[in-house]
Each structure stands twice: as C-alpha cells, then as structure tokens.
Scaffold this active site. Sequence first.
Site, short mmCIF file in Angstrom:
data_model
loop_
_atom_site.label_atom_id
_atom_site.label_comp_id
_atom_site.label_asym_id
_atom_site.label_seq_id
_atom_site.Cartn_x
_atom_site.Cartn_y
_atom_site.Cartn_z
N THR B 200 0.92 -1.13 0.00
CA THR B 200 0.00 0.00 0.00
C THR B 200 0.96 1.17 0.00
O THR B 200 2.07 1.04 0.50
CB THR B 200 -0.82 -0.02 1.30
OG1 THR B 200 -1.78 -1.07 1.22
CG2 THR B 200 -1.54 1.28 1.55
N VAL B 229 -12.92 -4.89 0.99
CA VAL B 229 -12.28 -3.59 1.16
C VAL B 229 -11.45 -3.64 2.44
O VAL B 229 -11.91 -4.13 3.47
CB VAL B 229 -13.34 -2.46 1.24
CG1 VAL B 229 -12.71 -1.15 1.65
CG2 VAL B 229 -14.04 -2.30 -0.09
N GLY B 230 -10.22 -3.16 2.36
CA GLY B 230 -9.34 -3.13 3.52
C GLY B 230 -9.37 -1.78 4.21
O GLY B 230 -10.34 -1.03 4.10
N ASP B 231 -8.29 -1.46 4.91
CA ASP B 231 -8.30 -0.24 5.72
C ASP B 231 -7.96 1.03 4.93
O ASP B 231 -8.26 2.13 5.38
CB ASP B 231 -7.30 -0.37 6.88
CG ASP B 231 -5.87 -0.57 6.40
OD1 ASP B 231 -5.66 -1.36 5.46
OD2 ASP B 231 -4.97 0.08 6.94
N THR B 251 -0.31 0.71 6.67
CA THR B 251 -0.19 -0.37 5.69
C THR B 251 -0.05 -1.69 6.43
O THR B 251 0.67 -1.77 7.42
CB THR B 251 1.04 -0.16 4.78
OG1 THR B 251 1.23 -1.35 3.99
CG2 THR B 251 2.30 0.11 5.57
N GLY B 252 -0.74 -2.70 5.96
CA GLY B 252 -0.62 -3.99 6.61
C GLY B 252 -1.88 -4.80 6.40
O GLY B 252 -2.61 -4.60 5.43
N GLY B 254 -5.17 -5.33 6.51
CA GLY B 254 -6.20 -4.31 6.65
C GLY B 254 -7.31 -4.63 7.63
O GLY B 254 -7.83 -3.74 8.31
#
Lengths: 333, 333
Positions: B200, B229-231, B251-252, B254
Amino acid sequence: MFRTFLIACAMAPSALAAEASAPVTIVIHGGAGALEKGRYTPTEEEAYKATLSEALDAGYAVLEGGGSALDAVETAIILMEDSPLFNAGRGAVFTHEGKNELDASIMDGRTKAAGAAAGLTHVKNPIRLARAVMEKSPHVMMIGAGAEEFARRQGMDFVKPSYFRTELRWRQYKDALKKEKEAADEEKESDAPHDFKYGTVGAAALDAAGNLAAGTSTGGMTLKRYGRVGDAPIIGAGTFADNESCAVSATGWGEYFIRLTVARDICAQVEYGGKSIAAATTDVIHNRLQQSGGDGGVIVLAPDGSFVMDFNSAGMFRGVKQGDRKEVAIYRE
Amino acid sequence: MFRTFLIACAMAPSALAAEASAPVTIVIHGGAGALEKGRYTPTEEEAYKATLSEALDAGYAVLEGGGSALDAVETAIILMEDSPLFNAGRGAVFTHEGKNELDASIMDGRTKAAGAAAGLTHVKNPIRLARAVMEKSPHVMMIGAGAEEFARRQGMDFVKPSYFRTELRWRQYKDALKKEKEAADEEKESDAPHDFKYGTVGAAALDAAGNLAAGTSTGGMTLKRYGRVGDAPIIGAGTFADNESCAVSATGWGEYFIRLTVARDICAQVEYGGKSIAAATTDVIHNRLQQSGGDGGVIVLAPDGSFVMDFNSAGMFRGVKQGDRKEVAIYRE
C-alpha cells in the site's frame, strides 16, 4: 441549537462490582433528524413506538434467555429492517437513480471482531450479511456485487429490489427529485437531500456474560449518488464496540460521523480520557459534531449497564430495556 | 516478534514554540510485510529506493514552494501509484478473478475534511479521486461504478484495466492461485493470501502553515474476493489527520487495522492520553496490533515536525525528508 435530551443511568455503584452486577440491557435507535413534535400523527407515532417496543422486547428476550449481545443486536435490527417504517431494509430511501442501496455493520465488543457490507441491492437483511462477513470470512468489509456473491454462497435470503420499496419512500423520492430540479432551475442548492439524509437503525446490547455488541443498518441518504457510502458500514464511524470502553451505534449526517470517527471517538474519550460515557457523548455530539455543522445522534452502552441516548437534532427514534425499565421516545422530552 | 524499528525525532523544544518553528516535513511508505533482507536483489532494492526518493523529493518540493500538506501528500502518492513497483495504481495486485480493484483515501488535518473511494477499476490515480470526493462533492466515500461515474464527471484520467497490470504481479497472482488450489486439494488453508496481503502506499505531510494531511492508496490483497475492502479507504483505519493530534497513514493486514481503528487510535492516544506520537504508535503497533495477531506498520507525523515510521513486520518501504535530513529504507536497520 436544540436542548439536549439525554438519559444517563449508572446502575453499578462501584467499578469493581460493575461487571458482575451489570444488568442485561438493550438500547436501540431508529434514526435521528428533523423530528419536531407534530411531524407525525398520533397514529403514526403509535406505529413507530410499537415497532421500537417490539424490537426492544425481541432483543431483550435473547439477553434474558442467556443469549449473546451479538444475537440481541442482530435480532432487534432485523425486526427494524423488516419494518417498512424505518430507513433500513424494507422501507429504505431511494438513490438518485431510484434504487435502494443498503449498508450495515456489526461489532463484537469481546473480540473486537467486526463485519460490514455496503452497496447491497438484493440482500433482505443487511445486518445478517455484516455478521456473516465477520464470522464466516477472513474479511471485515465487502461491497457491491462481490458482497452479494458472498451472501449467496452463505445461503442468505435474497429479495427482488422491489421488496424494499414502500409507497411512502417512493413519494418522498419523487418529491425530493422535484425539489432538486426546482432548485437547479433557480440555480440554488436544493435543501431536499438535507431533509432526507437521516434514518438508520441501530442497537447496542450488554449480555449476562458482560459482553457488549453494537450494530447499525441503513438505506442511506435520499437521492444519494455515485455509490455514496455513509457512516453506517464504517467501523469506528457508525458502529464500534469494545468491552473495555463502550458500544455505540450512530445515526445522522454520515459524512460528519465519518470525519469525526464518532463511534470510536466516544469510546476513545472513555478509554483514554477517563470520561463517563455521558461526558464523552456530550463532547462528541454537542461540541464536536455541533461545531462541525453535522447533526444526528448516538446510542451508547457501557460495560456497567449505564447508557446514553443523545442527539443534537430535533428528535431521534429510540428506546431502552433494562430490567423493569422500558422506554421508547421520538421527540425531545 | 520483530524488534521495533522506530525513528522518533522531536524538533521543537517547547510545545508553545512548536507550531511556529516546525519544519516542513514529508513522510512516506510503500507497504509493509515479509521484507526480510535478501528478499530483493541489490538492483531491485535500488529501484525501490530510487522511487521512494523521487516521491519524497516531489512532495517536499511542494512544501518548500509554500504548497499545502494536501498537495504534497497527493503529489508523492501519485508518483508511487504511477510506479509499477508498488501495490497501488499501476502494479496493483490481482483479485481472485484476476482484476485490479483500487482503493484510496485522503484527509485534511486543518478542516478534518476527508475523501475516499473504493472498488475502482478504471481511474488512473485513485488518490486524485479521493481528493475530488473530498473537495468537489458533499460526500466522504464513494464506491464502485458510482465512484467512477463521479470521476468521469470530474474529468479525471481513465485507463483500460490492462494499464494496471504488470507481469510480476500477474505471475504472483498465478502462483497464489496455484498455492490456493494445492492447499484446497490437501484440505488445508492456503498461506498464499497471507504472504500477499501487504503493499500500500501512503504519505503524511506538514506544511509551512502548520497544517497536517495524510493519504493512502492501495490495490488491496492478492486474491481478494467478494468486493473485499481493507483499511486504506477507511477514515480512522488506514488514514487520519487532525492538526490537534497527528497525521497517520497505515499499511498492513487491513482487517486488523479496521477493527483497531489504527490511525484514529494513535491520534486518540495523543489527544486524550497525552502521549507522544512515538509512545502512542508503540502501544498500537507493538501491543494492540501484535496481540490481536495483525501485522503491518504506520507513518505518523505530529504538528511539531516529530515523526515515526514503525512496524511489527520484517520490513516497510519508507522514507522521510525534513530540512537537510533525507532517509529511505526497506528492512529493519
């Protein structure tokens, strides 16, 4: 701008004794907005109150039977989604293109697991899908057609889009479209969307094991466009639950609730600022939200059974059941 | 599990003098994950570092020229979106169906305005669309085809889906699919998605006027399904900025970042807990995220110019530019 309506009720005298003695509790809302007295006829008011009451009873029965806070939240919300009265599930408001697009989220205060879904058009009960995302997938949030494919694989109830339509919402949609067109003709901004941006249902519960949960479900904002998503499916904005602080479900002008991370902010003020849920809610709703220009309300429930139902709009459909205490209300009182 | 890599640098000796003397600063990341030394060849490492360096220079030039933190964040992120090296824009990872679906968000620490978009398949620079949602619409978040319709009306650059594809990512996708199938044949859970869930890009900046901003852009997780959908597009999870506390891009993995509202939580610990950004970040990344089983990292920037780049994974592509100081790094060092 409006005087606060607030119920704050600390049930346990000492923090140490709190968890053991905390009474099972369910708090719900059915949307906040321009609900001045007289907006509804007495018959309409009774219909709203009857459904709120039914949702409280259904959720509370789960808790009394030893069920989980998550089950109580889901049960109460499904009842309001199935009712045509509220802007969630059946009876959702219409998008600019005349469709119903539904969002929901749920969070488990014990594990901090969460699930959310947005942009649904065929899933009968969005809160059920949010819970399935939480429990049956490695993900937290799913959107659109992909979310519905997951729902289908989970064997959830699907309906035709027309299931969500009610004549009242369709008339409101047509009125809003007309107002928007008139405003465009006069080259001024329409106030129609403002009046119709409210209405969401939510619940927070505390079970006999001392666990909190919260959930929120909505049809969003009348005339919403461009795949707009509000705060309801956003963990930390419309929904948050953590046994260490509180459980929150929000309703109102979603954009402001996202920017202010309203649900998380209330719990963060409790967690890091050492505030009561009442003081945290007052700051977030009557200082921060008010100053930013947003409006709406929240229900908040603490691990000791204390709760708050607060808003800076004219009214909020709401109710609580805890032991012998049961209340439902619409306006400031 | 890994030793902390942390840069914390308080530039201003007193809180009162802080805002006036705070140096313009840009901090960026290009994803965190299983970046053990030796994963990349020296030539590959140089390519990553060169692009990080270029993004820092471009963002910093905006700040030095008196530009806003928002412009600096957008400029740096566009450069990383356009690079095929990072999992954002061109070079994004593939979904289970072999598509690229992009998400981004941005937030203005001065006004707390925010914009986000998710599920994009044709918008060349998702961070530009996030900013347009913030500045050209009354909304904060838009998803899918509706978001792209808005982008089209805003005259944004559109590309064919094949623009986002790189041969490296396509091979990674095919490998991941194969691993998933092998795991399914052996009836065990695939570890492929775990290895590919990172990457990300993000930036946080402090401008000469003392304003903070943060933004994040991603292609999400390899083999993601069901409109996951992630963070990255979630305000409070992947992105948060408030002049009163800090600016964060994450980032990671999510899902964990959403549940923990990582970006908001760091700023909340600063705002309500009176912590430094270094102490708040340590708690969120090395206590809370670590204990929950999630991994990844954040960049955090405070109004006084102090900053943190921290992660609990093996490495994180990252860099900072502040006055004469400029650093880029990949591994723990």
